[in-house]
Motif scaffolding. Structure first.
Motif, PDB file in Angstrom:
ATOM      1  N   SER A 232      -1.667  -8.056   2.376  1.00 43.36           N
ATOM      2  CA  SER A 232      -1.571  -6.746   2.275  1.00 43.36           C
ATOM      3  C   SER A 232      -0.367  -6.327   3.057  1.00 43.36           C
ATOM      4  O   SER A 232      -0.206  -6.861   4.324  1.00 43.36           O
TER       5      SER A 232
ATOM      6  N   GLU B 140       1.012  -1.228   0.168  1.00 44.45           N
ATOM      7  CA  GLU B 140      -0.033   0.012   0.072  1.00 44.45           C
ATOM      8  C   GLU B 140       1.033   1.264   0.022  1.00 44.45           C
ATOM      9  O   GLU B 140       1.452   1.607   0.982  1.00 44.45           O
TER      10      GLU B 140
ATOM     11  N   PRO C 167      -1.138   1.104  -5.490  1.00 39.95           N
ATOM     12  CA  PRO C 167      -0.818  -0.479  -5.063  1.00 39.95           C
ATOM     13  C   PRO C 167       0.278  -0.968  -5.872  1.00 39.95           C
ATOM     14  O   PRO C 167       0.385  -0.731  -7.102  1.00 39.95           O
TER      15      PRO C 167
END
Length: 204
Positions: A140, A63, A68
């Motif tokens: 993530s 992130e 991204p």
């Protein structure tokens, strides 16, 4: 020997008593018309008991304020005698969940510490040739965390991995460019890139 200099120096038949990771089998089956046939295939011998998968592939997204980015790897693969563009991945250990394996492998191969977001159904890599399967685990990576500032991969002695990042919305173009430069593209990356392009085209 640097990774770029790796090369196959001989190819020989693999005898069954030498095989550590795989075995060749002959399947006898009855087709939909009732005809008995045979099929040659390969099987992994390393799947942990009680596990429904051999390993995991990891879609690790960083992130960033600029958008991204996906974590990719360059790794020499003797079956192709080429450096392959891949996602982080690895075999699952005894007693491990897919999520645990993904977090462990990501840290070992890239140094990044991530958080599991979602996981795919069981996927079969090449079902006409082998029974190898995996789950794709989406992770993530929070770049504001201290542990993601000073990366320390924990590669094994026989692993030579170069980690790099690609903007997610440019993955298709990057795959085309890398292939033109002589790299082999792992199908999992190509499929992901193609999916992104289809989503753009049809505004999904």
């Amino acid at each position: 020997m640097a990774e770029g200099e790796a090369k196959v120096i001989s190819t020989d038949p693999l005898h069954e008593n030498e095989a550590v990771w795989t075995k060749l089998v002959k399947k006898t089956y009855i087709d939909p018309k009732g005809v008995t046939r045979t099929w040659e295939s390969a099987e992994r011998t390393t799947r942990p008991k009680g596990s429904d998968i051999d390993g995991v592939g990891i879609v690790a997204i960083l992130e960033k304020e600029t958008g991204p980015e996906i974590v990719l790897q360059k790794q020499y693969r003797p079956p192709l005698d080429k450096i392959v563009i891949e996602l982080p991945a690895g075999l699952i250990d005894e007693g491990e969940t897919a999520e645990q394996a993904a977090i462990r492998e990501l840290k070992e191969e890239t140094g990044y510490v991530g958080k599991v977001i979602e996981m795919s159904p069981v996927m079969f890599n090449d079902p006409g040739f082998c029974n190898t399967n995996l789950r794709m685990v989406h992770v993530s990576v929070d770049m504001s965390l201290p542990e993601n500032q000073d990366l320390k991969p924990e590669l094994e002695e026989n692993e030579f991995i170069e980690v790099f990042l690609v903007k997610l919305d440019a993955l298709w173009e990057e795959c085309i460019k890398l292939e033109a430069e002589g790299y082999a593209i792992d199908a999992r990356i190509a499929n992901l890139a193609e999916g992104i392009e289809i989503a753009k085209r049809f505004k999904l």
